[in-house]
Design an enzyme around this catalytic site. Structure first.
Site, PDB file in Angstrom:
ATOM      1  N   VAL A 222       0.833  -1.209   0.000  1.00  0.00           N
ATOM      2  CA  VAL A 222       0.000   0.000   0.000  1.00  0.00           C
ATOM      3  C   VAL A 222       0.863   1.252   0.000  1.00  0.00           C
ATOM      4  O   VAL A 222       1.993   1.269   0.511  1.00  0.00           O
ATOM      5  CB  VAL A 222      -0.962   0.043   1.218  1.00  0.00           C
ATOM      6  CG1 VAL A 222      -2.022  -1.038   1.087  1.00  0.00           C
ATOM      7  CG2 VAL A 222      -0.208  -0.060   2.530  1.00  0.00           C
ATOM      8  N   HIS A 223       0.340   2.305  -0.593  1.00  0.00           N
ATOM      9  CA  HIS A 223       1.073   3.560  -0.680  1.00  0.00           C
ATOM     10  C   HIS A 223       0.089   4.688  -0.918  1.00  0.00           C
ATOM     11  O   HIS A 223      -0.937   4.509  -1.560  1.00  0.00           O
ATOM     12  CB  HIS A 223       2.104   3.502  -1.815  1.00  0.00           C
ATOM     13  CG  HIS A 223       1.522   3.049  -3.123  1.00  0.00           C
ATOM     14  ND1 HIS A 223       1.321   1.702  -3.400  1.00  0.00           N
ATOM     15  CD2 HIS A 223       1.082   3.731  -4.191  1.00  0.00           C
ATOM     16  CE1 HIS A 223       0.793   1.587  -4.609  1.00  0.00           C
ATOM     17  NE2 HIS A 223       0.618   2.801  -5.124  1.00  0.00           N
ATOM     18  N   GLN A 224       0.428   5.828  -0.388  1.00  0.00           N
ATOM     19  CA  GLN A 224      -0.411   7.010  -0.558  1.00  0.00           C
ATOM     20  C   GLN A 224       0.215   7.912  -1.606  1.00  0.00           C
ATOM     21  O   GLN A 224       1.404   8.244  -1.518  1.00  0.00           O
ATOM     22  CB  GLN A 224      -0.523   7.754   0.775  1.00  0.00           C
ATOM     23  CG  GLN A 224      -1.412   8.988   0.698  1.00  0.00           C
ATOM     24  CD  GLN A 224      -1.486   9.717   2.021  1.00  0.00           C
ATOM     25  OE1 GLN A 224      -0.479   9.939   2.668  1.00  0.00           O
ATOM     26  NE2 GLN A 224      -2.683  10.080   2.421  1.00  0.00           N
TER      27      GLN A 224
END
Ligand SMILES: [Zn+2]
Length: 158
Positions: free
Chosen positions: A118-120
């Site tokens: 996951v990454h923003q």
């Protein structure tokens, strides 16, 4: 209606399938310049997007390879938030960004090129930038622009 948040480019989604391993894990193994890493925190890090929608388009990800938003631990989630906030400040002060889109693309259907780490995304916005294509039109200039941007942000990081 103007489209404010464009998902990953299809080209990138396709190329992500062809790459071996996880780009976020690999970025951490590389040097800052090669990995385009802007800042390494305790449990999260900041990395420039190789396929940006705008100059300064970066991503904040946990150091740990984790694919579910709900599996982030408290200190990982907090650090990602703090790093994103610092990046907003820096992009405002050093690049004159006037606004930001921050978002998580969860799942391939939502535009995630990497689905298991996951990454923003953090995309700086400027007035009149609704069409990013001119930025992307000449891909040959991007590597230099990316490294210059990475260095600028890395050196300014508090
Ligand atoms: Zn990973």
């Amino acid at each position: 209606m103007k489209q404010l948040w464009a998902p990953w480019r299809l080209e990138y989604i396709q190329s992500a399938d062809e790459q071996e391993g996880c780009v976020f894990c690999r970025a951490q193994e590389l040097g800052d310049e090669e990995g385009l890493v802007v800042h390494r925190g305790q449990r999260a890090f900041v990395v420039l997007n190789k396929y940006p929608y705008a100059s300064g388009h970066l991503m904040v990800a946990p150091a740990r390879h984790v694919g579910a938003l709900g599996e982030l631990e408290e200190d990982e989630a907090l650090e990602i938030h703090r790093l994103a906030a610092t990046a907003v400040d820096l992009l405002t002060s050093s690049m004159g960004a006037q606004g930001f889109n921050l978002g998580w693309n969860l799942g391939r259907i939502a535009g995630a090129g990497v689905v298991d780490h996951v990454h923003q995304h953090l995309v700086p916005r400027w007035a009149g930038d609704t069409n990013f294509m001119p930025v992307l039109a000449d891909v040959k200039v991007m590597p230099e622009a990316l490294e210059a941007t990475r260095r600028k942000l890395a050196e300014a990081w508090p």
